[in-house]
Design an enzyme around this catalytic site. Sequence first.
Site, PDB file in Angstrom:
ATOM      1  CG  ASP A   1     -10.319   0.512   5.713  1.00  0.00           C
ATOM      2  OD1 ASP A   1     -10.102  -0.026   4.614  1.00  0.00           O
ATOM      3  OD2 ASP A   1      -9.587   0.366   6.710  1.00  0.00           O
TER       4      ASP A   1
ATOM      5  CE  LYS B   1      -3.888  -2.035   2.476  1.00  0.00           C
ATOM      6  NZ  LYS B   1      -4.351  -2.447   3.812  1.00  0.00           N
TER       7      LYS B   1
ATOM      8  CD  GLN C   1      -3.773  -4.239   7.020  1.00  0.00           C
ATOM      9  OE1 GLN C   1      -3.803  -3.213   6.353  1.00  0.00           O
ATOM     10  NE2 GLN C   1      -4.051  -5.421   6.503  1.00  0.00           N
TER      11      GLN C   1
HETATM   12  N1  LIG Z   1      -8.387  -1.795   7.485  1.00  0.00           N
HETATM   13  C1  LIG Z   1      -8.244  -2.754   6.586  1.00  0.00           C
HETATM   14  N2  LIG Z   1      -8.612  -2.531   5.300  1.00  0.00           N
HETATM   15  C2  LIG Z   1      -8.466  -3.500   4.345  1.00  0.00           C
HETATM   16  O1  LIG Z   1      -8.820  -3.291   3.162  1.00  0.00           O
HETATM   17  C3  LIG Z   1      -7.896  -4.764   4.734  1.00  0.00           C
HETATM   18  C4  LIG Z   1      -7.534  -4.936   6.072  1.00  0.00           C
HETATM   19  N3  LIG Z   1      -7.721  -3.934   6.980  1.00  0.00           N
HETATM   20  N4  LIG Z   1      -7.025  -6.119   6.492  1.00  0.00           N
HETATM   21  C5  LIG Z   1      -6.758  -7.207   5.557  1.00  0.00           C
HETATM   22  C6  LIG Z   1      -7.695  -7.179   4.366  1.00  0.00           C
HETATM   23  C7  LIG Z   1      -7.194  -7.971   3.186  1.00  0.00           C
HETATM   24  N5  LIG Z   1      -6.916  -7.007   2.151  1.00  0.00           N
HETATM   25  C8  LIG Z   1      -6.288  -7.295   0.952  1.00  0.00           C
HETATM   26  C9  LIG Z   1      -5.776  -6.318   0.128  1.00  0.00           C
HETATM   27  C10 LIG Z   1      -5.089  -6.624  -1.026  1.00  0.00           C
HETATM   28  C11 LIG Z   1      -4.888  -7.935  -1.398  1.00  0.00           C
HETATM   29  C12 LIG Z   1      -4.101  -8.249  -2.625  1.00  0.00           C
HETATM   30  O2  LIG Z   1      -3.557  -7.382  -3.268  1.00  0.00           O
HETATM   31  N6  LIG Z   1      -3.968  -9.532  -2.994  1.00  0.00           N
HETATM   32  C13 LIG Z   1      -3.184  -9.986  -4.141  1.00  0.00           C
HETATM   33  C14 LIG Z   1      -2.183 -11.055  -3.754  1.00  0.00           C
HETATM   34  C15 LIG Z   1      -1.237 -10.643  -2.691  1.00  0.00           C
HETATM   35  C16 LIG Z   1      -0.342 -11.809  -2.278  1.00  0.00           C
HETATM   36  O3  LIG Z   1       0.255 -12.452  -3.168  1.00  0.00           O
HETATM   37  O4  LIG Z   1      -0.270 -12.086  -1.069  1.00  0.00           O
HETATM   38  C17 LIG Z   1      -4.105 -10.608  -5.183  1.00  0.00           C
HETATM   39  O5  LIG Z   1      -5.214 -11.056  -4.804  1.00  0.00           O
HETATM   40  O6  LIG Z   1      -3.728 -10.666  -6.332  1.00  0.00           O
HETATM   41  C18 LIG Z   1      -5.427  -8.921  -0.605  1.00  0.00           C
HETATM   42  C19 LIG Z   1      -6.136  -8.604   0.556  1.00  0.00           C
HETATM   43  C20 LIG Z   1      -7.226  -5.758   2.608  1.00  0.00           C
HETATM   44  N7  LIG Z   1      -7.714  -5.799   3.834  1.00  0.00           N
END
Ligand SMILES: Nc1nc(=O)c2c([nH]1)NC[C@@H]1CN(c3ccc(C(=O)N[C@@H](CCC(=O)O)C(=O)O)cc3)C=[N+]21
Length: 297
Positions: A121, A54, A98
Amino acid sequence: MAAQIIDGKAFAARVRDKVAGHVARLVSGHGVTPGLAVVLVGEDPASQVYVRSKGRMTVEVGMASFEHRLAADTGETELLDLIARLNADPSVHGILVQLPLPDHLDEALVIAAIDPAKDVDGFHISNVGLLATGQKAMVPCTPLGCLMMLRDHLGDLSGLEAVVIGRSNIVGKPMAQLLLGDSCTVTIAHSRTRDLPEVVRRADIVVAAVGRPGMVPGDWIKPGATVIDVGINRVDAGEGKTRLVGDCDFDSCAAVAGAITPVPGGVGPMTIACLLANTVTACSRAHGLPEPEGLTA
Ligand SMILES: Nc1nc(=O)c2c([nH]1)NC[C@@H]1CN(c3ccc(C(=O)N[C@@H](CCC(=O)O)C(=O)O)cc3)C=[N+]21
Ligand SMILES: NC(=O)C1=CN([C@@H]2O[C@H](COP(=O)(O)OP(=O)(O)OC[C@H]3O[C@@H](n4cnc5c(N)ncnc54)[C@H](OP(=O)(O)O)[C@@H]3O)[C@@H](O)[C@H]2O)C=CC1
């Protein structure tokens, strides 16, 4: 029929380009640089990876990134003090804490402490209520990213049958609100839903946000339906390795669906792109300037 694969990674890059364009206009036209503060409590390795990516993307689109890493045993008062400082800081337009937080911290209390105008968020009850009543709100990033991909792929969503599997406050419920806002006929399914396969078979749009690897098989999918897979599940890939899979069984669903998002490379990258979009939107609103087009619900 083989489904079209909706490339969330490429879509997210286009969204970030739009964000970067708007940021450049804010900087050169108004001398304002949007800023995003991310707060991470504890050392969860997965969370550290997300927070790092991020921060990198925030800087790439020309915004200021402020990272606050606090020890796992940080007290409630200390965290609330930090949020109060970020609320009062004019160079911070977006605040993300987070989740999940360590068990000794009350998530609802912490989210309630964030200025709703900086709540990128979209988790503060003011924003939840604004979204539910069809007013201008900060919209949760993951559902917003799903909505953007659905509109891009299907155009007008009105009248379509949408089934959202999962009723969490961060994905399922706001996703259902957005689909209702676009005049879908919305069903929210969850762990107590009776005959889930029959419910899902009605859907023109399926959004799976459960957290159970591959639980939706292709024979639940209506031929030609659009499948949005929100699930991010790390599973054993043998030889001591792991890999990410969604909540949908990709191969069998892709054989029936009209279009489907992959995991990884689908909803995940769009979530981060929408976080940046929400930050530039929050900054524009804070300064009474026109909002970016195509980046809001
Ligand atoms: N306050 C808060 N806001 C959130 O938006 C929040 C959070 N807490 N806690 C955790 C979850 C999870 N989350 C993700 C974001 C990006 C990917 C992402 O980019 N994933 C990649 C893969 C990343 C990898 O390879 O590990 C994909 O799907 O292609 C996944 C999960 C946001 N979250
Ligand atoms: N791509 C991204 O950016 C993001 C991905 N995620 C991923 O999305 C998934 C869901 O996350 P989140 O909403 O936070 O999860 P939660 O655990 O908060 O919610 C899961 C939901 O799934 C429902 N559920 C559980 N088992 C079943 C079942 N057998 N049949 C039907 N419904 C069931 C639960 O029902 P009940 O309420 O009855 O218990 C609950 O409503 C996870 O894999 C998470 O990692 C999350 C956020 C962002």
